[in-house]
Design a protein around this motif. Structure first.
Motif: not given
Ligand code: SF4
Ligand code: 13P
Length: 360
Positions: A84, A120, A145-147, A230-233, A318
């Protein structure tokens, strides 16, 4: 499948470990002018990103690319970049790229003195756990990371009290403090294998409720899931994917298992970021839609020029905290060093190594 726990909480960057500095020289800041020499030195690297970085932008990146590649050698450092990371990091300064599992394994193998984590904070902690004798740097301490932020070590201890004797599997997207409390880690590439390897009828699975649901769909082992996301998925929807497929029924939809079940139901393939890349590259002459973080399509496109990418775009804020200027600063000043207290690290390392040994 049961869900437990309070769900994700806000990012608390103050909780992130690291930030101290081991004694080492701080290197002087190099000249960052875009000269003809810099242009020549980086021309072969620009080739790799010319499909996504316009010529007018390259003079801003190139001096950093040239400087990072020089300082990296001087420092005996390697840059591990997650899939990413932005195209200029992924293609122009990274020594190793991959998904979480690949980066964790390569962190353990590198002979370099310093690891710079293009990713991250939990990834940098994993590198430190597997390479305790190396200096591990994260260019921005707030790359969370939101997780990882959705669960603490105390939460895991409470789960164990509520479910005595049930083993706990933690997604690597967790802090070292959480890893220290669990039986084994997993990544999106090996979650089903890890769960089944325990040989038990049910497991606690933290913290991603959607990865847990995906695993549940692939195994008879009962999964009791924490409610992180996960705030993205979690923002993708099955309805938006159906609209893409209605517009072009030949499109291949490729989803990360952190997506909600209605998204996974629309996908032709579900897998880790590395699995997604392999599947996308195999679609010669076809059109693919990557249901994941924006930079993935940009990064894969350079080595899959015969594939057309449709890019619904959700950014991970992030991951995007890591930039070329911050990587250079990190190498020059040796900040921010990731440190994990020995006793905690020993317990956390056990759960990561158990996973790595299982998937060697
Ligand atoms: Fe965390 Fe989602 Fe970012 Fe991956 S994409 S680092 S799971 S917030
Ligand atoms: P991968 O292990 O599939 O690369 O996933 C890591 C991650 O954070 C995805 O959001």
């Amino acid at each position: 499948m049961d869900n437990v726990g309070p769900g994700p909480v806000g990012l608390a960057s103050a909780k992130l470990a690291g930030g101290s500095r081991m004694k080492d020289d701080i290197l002087p800041r190099p000249d960052l002018t875009y000269t003809p020499e810099v242009a020549a030195e980086t021309a072969h690297l620009y080739e790799r990103v010319s499909h996504i970085v316009p010529p007018v932008e390259w003079p801003f990146h190139a001096p950093y690319v040239a400087a990072i590649n020089r300082v990296k050698k001087q420092r005996d450092a390697v840059i591990l970049a997650h899939n990413y990371q932005t195209p200029e990091i992924y293609n122009c300064v990274a020594d190793v790229v991959g998904d979480s599992l690949q980066l964790a394994k390569l962190a353990a193998k590198t002979s370099a003195r310093i690891i710079v984590q293009g990713g991250v904070h939990f990834m940098a902690e994993t590198s430190k756990l597997l390479s305790p004798e190396k200096m591990v740097l994260i260019p921005d301490l707030k790359a969370g990371c939101s997780l990882a932020e959705s669960i603490t070590g105390a939460d895991v201890r409470r789960l164990r009290e509520a479910y005595p004797g049930v083993p706990v599997v933690a997604y690597v997207n967790t802090s070292a403090e959480v890893k220290a409390e669990v039986d084994i880690c997993c990544t999106s590439a090996n979650a089903v294998h890890v769960v089944e390897s325990l040989g038990v009828p049910r497991v606690l699975f933290v913290p991603d409720q959607y990865l847990a649901k995906y695993v549940q769909s692939q195994t008879k082992v009962e999964i009791i899931a924490w409610k992180g996301a996960c705030e993205v998925h979690e923002r993708f929807t099955g309805a938006e994917l159906r609209a893409y497929r209605d517009a072009d029924p030949s499109i291949k939809i490729i989803a990360h298992p952190e997506c909600p079940p209605d998204v996974i139901a629309e996908a032709d393939f579900t897998g880790s970021t590395a699995g997604m890349i392999d599947f996308a590259k195999a679609q010669h002459g076809g059109k693919v839609l990557l249901v994941t973080e924006c930079s993935m399509a940009d990064n894969v496109a350079s080595s899959a020029r015969d594939v057309e990418f449709v890019r619904p775009c959700n950014l991970c804020p992030h991951m995007k905290r890591i930039t070329l200027p911050k990587i250079l600063d990190s190498l020059l000043t040796l900040t921010h060093q990731v440190e994990i207290p020995d006793e905690l690290a020993a317990r956390a390392r056990r759960s990561v190594e158990r996973m790595v040994n299982l998937t060697q």
